[in-house]
Write a protein that holds these residues in place. Structure first.
Motif, mmCIF file in Angstrom:
data_model
loop_
_atom_site.group_PDB
_atom_site.id
_atom_site.type_symbol
_atom_site.label_atom_id
_atom_site.label_comp_id
_atom_site.label_asym_id
_atom_site.label_seq_id
_atom_site.Cartn_x
_atom_site.Cartn_y
_atom_site.Cartn_z
ATOM 1 N N ASP A 161 -50.136 -45.791 7.784
ATOM 2 C CA ASP A 161 -50.661 -47.024 7.208
ATOM 3 C C ASP A 161 -52.181 -47.081 7.205
ATOM 4 N N SER A 162 -52.784 -46.451 8.196
ATOM 5 C CA SER A 162 -54.244 -46.490 8.290
ATOM 6 C C SER A 162 -54.922 -45.646 7.202
ATOM 7 N N ARG A 206 -56.100 -49.950 0.392
ATOM 8 C CA ARG A 206 -55.810 -51.384 0.406
ATOM 9 C C ARG A 206 -55.809 -51.913 -1.022
ATOM 10 N N ARG A 207 -54.806 -52.689 -1.355
ATOM 11 C CA ARG A 207 -54.713 -53.208 -2.711
ATOM 12 C C ARG A 207 -55.611 -54.424 -2.895
ATOM 13 N N ASP A 211 -56.667 -43.922 0.814
ATOM 14 C CA ASP A 211 -58.083 -44.289 0.884
ATOM 15 C C ASP A 211 -58.890 -42.989 0.982
#
Length: 301
Positions: free
Chosen positions: A295-296, A300-301, A211
């Motif tokens: 993960d953060s 996001r898909r 991101d």
């Protein structure tokens, strides 16, 4: 009422008006007594050490060059030493607050509780000044010379500077890493490592698309990294070389731009920088921003 009585009454009125006017005049006059407290002038480049003592705390400030100082042997915060020199040189007149020895304790000027500012060696200083409690006016404090019962009101920044927490004098700067210079950030959290890497115009987290906005926030954390405080040499010996978290920032060259080992401490983390003997203290929230979970950072898909 006779003419004589009227004349007497007029005289009484004139006298009363005169007394009232004199009373008003004197009530607005200052009751301050100007004193003669003068500190020796100090050169812009000072070879003598400035020492601040209070209780168990001692701060020794030494000037290395015109704008470079050390605090207890460590790099001092930029401008702090010069700021103190300017405050010492303040020539604002000082008023006498008291000449009664019995009032010194109330003013915080007894030798046990006062801050002691000394310029030069202990055996032959240029001067020593005791600094006590704040005065009745904002921005003032009581001061005196050791051995003297005369207390003065100091108007200026010197008392506030002298009464700083010792760590404030030290340079809190850890590192400055320009975001554009970063090619990758390797983060290890509790033994698990992941890498944030630049790929073209974007970024990846262990090969997966990141991101970009969150990466931008991460990079900004290293633009001007400042410590909350400092550890002691004993604290440094207790830091785990592998740490709870490890950060390695790489640029275009072979040497890392920044390497940090973070180990847990009471109320935060200790931070040891590669090639630096100083142990820094960072708050929990800062470490969370410096070492987010992998993960953060993923897109996001």
């Amino acid at each position: 009422m006779s003419r004589v009585e009227l004349r007497r009454l007029a005289i009484v009125v004139v006298v009363l008006l005169g007394l009232w006017g004199a009373s008003a005049l004197f009530s607005h006059r200052s009751d301050r007594t100007r004193g003669s407290l003068v500190l020796p002038a100090l050169p812009a480049t000072l070879k003598d050490t400035i020492t601040i003592l209070h209780g168990r705390d001692t701060v020794r400030l030494a000037q290395i060059s015109p704008n470079v100082w050390t605090a207890n042997g460590f790099p001092a915060a930029p401008g702090k030493g010069t700021e103190l020199l300017q405050a010492i040189g303040d020539t604002t007149p000082r008023d006498i607050a008291s000449i009664n020895r019995a009032t010194l304790n109330r003013m915080g000027l007894d030798t046990l509780t006062a801050w002691r500012l000394r310029v030069g060696p202990a055996h032959q200083p240029r001067f020593t000044l005791l600094i006590g409690n704040p005065g009745e006016e904002y921005g003032t404090a009581y001061v005196r010379f050791p051995g003297s019962d005369t207390a003065y009101v100091w108007r200026g920044t010197l008392p506030a500077l002298v009464q700083r927490v010792p760590d404030i004098w030290r340079d809190h700067h850890i590192a400055s890493v320009a975001p554009d210079s970063i090619r990758s950030i390797e983060i290890t959290r509790h033994g698990k490592r992941f890498a944030v890497a630049r790929q073209g115009k974007g970024w990846t987290v262990d090969g997966q698309r990141a991101d970009s906005s969150k990466i931008g926030i991460l990079l900004a954390q290293y633009r001007n990294l400042e410590a909350q405080g400092f550890g002691t040499r004993d604290s440094l010996r207790g830091v785990n070389p592998r740490g709870h978290r490890v950060i390695t920032i790489r640029g275009a060259g072979p040497a890392p731009l920044l390497s940090l080992v973070l180990d847990s401490a009471t109320g935060g983390f200790w931070a040891a920088k590669s090639g630096d003997s100083i142990l820094y203290k960072l708050p929990d929230y800062s470490v969370l921003q410096l070492t987010p979970a992998a993960d953060s950072l993923r897109a996001r898909r």
